[in-house]
Design an enzyme around this catalytic site. Structure first.
Site, short mmCIF file in Angstrom:
data_model
loop_
_atom_site.label_atom_id
_atom_site.label_comp_id
_atom_site.label_asym_id
_atom_site.label_seq_id
_atom_site.Cartn_x
_atom_site.Cartn_y
_atom_site.Cartn_z
N SER A 74 6.31 -12.15 -0.36
CA SER A 74 6.69 -10.73 -0.48
C SER A 74 5.50 -9.79 -0.59
O SER A 74 5.64 -8.66 -1.05
CB SER A 74 7.61 -10.54 -1.70
N HIS A 136 5.36 -15.89 -9.70
CA HIS A 136 6.64 -15.82 -8.97
C HIS A 136 7.82 -16.03 -9.91
O HIS A 136 8.94 -16.30 -9.47
CB HIS A 136 6.68 -16.89 -7.87
N ARG A 158 10.36 -7.35 -1.14
CA ARG A 158 10.32 -7.25 0.32
C ARG A 158 11.72 -7.51 0.87
O ARG A 158 12.48 -8.29 0.28
CB ARG A 158 9.34 -8.27 0.88
N TYR A 214 7.58 -3.64 -0.43
CA TYR A 214 6.60 -4.02 0.59
C TYR A 214 6.60 -3.04 1.75
O TYR A 214 5.54 -2.63 2.25
CB TYR A 214 6.98 -5.43 1.07
N MET A 253 -8.03 -7.53 5.33
CA MET A 253 -7.72 -8.74 4.57
C MET A 253 -8.10 -9.99 5.35
O MET A 253 -8.67 -10.95 4.81
CB MET A 253 -6.23 -8.77 4.23
N LYS A 282 1.65 -12.42 9.64
CA LYS A 282 1.66 -11.28 10.57
C LYS A 282 1.55 -9.94 9.85
O LYS A 282 1.06 -8.97 10.41
CB LYS A 282 2.93 -11.30 11.42
#
Length: 319
Positions: A74, A136, A158, A214, A253, A282
């Site tokens: 996420s 998490h 997300r 997100y 990043m 992606k």
């Protein structure tokens, strides 16, 4: 007929001719293969042993801690990168051990190496302040002191369709149909996406909790950096904000992660990958459209509508 019964009845349509029972057996085999176990009704991987979860009950939280809680896949690494730059006044020379240490996990490559790997909560306990701690955990499993101390909590959510697709890519032998079935039935590691997200959504009114989406970060990355900086009490100049922005774009990043792998070798890959699969995939919104069939999308929309009804929480599924 309940929604669960509907899914079972049309499994062969949703999952390439496979029945609900076949999919259940396949997923149970996957859970055995990955060393999963169930604790308090939630499935965890071998790398989250019960002893770690028990240890969180007495984990010492500091007033200047910043916790980043997410359901897996996420934007965890993205937001933690942003927060570390903010806490370090825009400089990139911060300790990157956080990348290989999630609070409740012992990130060994396989169960055999668990005994020789330091648990995440111990690594976090030894970190210098101010700490930025990744987890998490559902809200019911996190350290109780999180809300009794003055620590900051950032929760990143997300849209579940993109989460589902990203989940299906992180473990090499998982198939999309298996993950779709498990996601819809609340059988994924770390529990149901709906339970996870809504547990934190109900706490968004707490002054020490910042609930981010997100997709909103994608829409306004600079604004999101400013919001995070304000939340953690950092007054940064426009030049510093612009410098952070350059580093935390997806391309920025990727450049950083390649440098880490080049500089640290195998240890670097432990920071940037999970069992060989890159954490950065992606970084897009709406990739689910390349994977969901029409029938899968229809049943997922039904599940989503039922679980989210009346919550006031909405997501962008494409930008």
């Amino acid at each position: 007929m309940s929604l669960t019964e509907q899914i079972e009845a049309i499994s062969s349509t949703l999952f390439d001719g496979k029945s609900h029972q076949q999919l259940l057996e396949e997923w149970e085999n996957i859970e055995k293969r990955t060393g999963c176990h169930v604790w308090n009704g939630v499935t965890f991987g071998f790398f989250v042993p019960q002893s770690n979860l028990e240890a969180l009950k007495s984990f010492e939280v500091r007033d200047d801690d910043v916790f980043i809680f997410t359901y897996p896949r996420s934007g965890t690494h993205w937001v933690s990168e942003i927060v570390h730059y903010i806490l370090n006044d825009g400089k990139g020379d911060f300790d990157r051990s956080f990348m290989a240490n999630v609070l409740e996990t012992t990130l060994a490559e396989d169960p055999i190496r668990m005994q020789s790997t330091t648990p995440g909560h111990m690594v976090c306990a030894a970190m210098k302040s101010p700490r930025c701690i990744i987890s998490h955990c559902m809200e019911r499993f996190r350290p109780p002191q999180v809300l009794t101390k003055n620590a900051k909590v950032v929760y990143v959510a997300r849209n579940p369709k993109d989460v589902l697709v990203s989940w299906s890519k992180i473990v090499s032998f998982w198939r999309f149909d298996n993950v779709f079935w498990a996601f819809c039935n609340g059988r994924m590691m770390f529990g149901s996406w709906f339970d996870h997200v809504l547990g934190y959504w109900t706490q968004r009114g707490n002054k020490n909790v910042l609930f981010l989406k997100y997709e909103d970060i994608h829409k306004d990355l600079r604004g999101s950096i400013c919001k995070l900086a304000q939340f953690v009490g950092k007054d940064l100049s426009d030049d510093v904000i612009d410098g952070i922005l350059e580093h935390v774009t997806f391309d920025g990043m990727q450049t950083t992660y390649r440098r880490i792998e080049d500089e640290y070798g195998e240890e670097g890959k432990r920071m940037t990958r999970y069992q060989g699969t890159a954490y950065l995939r992606k970084g897009r919104v709406g990739d689910w459209k390349n994977y969901f069939t029409v029938a899968q999308n229809a049943i997922f929309d039904e599940i989503y509508a039922q679980r989210m009804k009346g919550t006031g929480l909405e997501f962008d599924f494409e930008l």
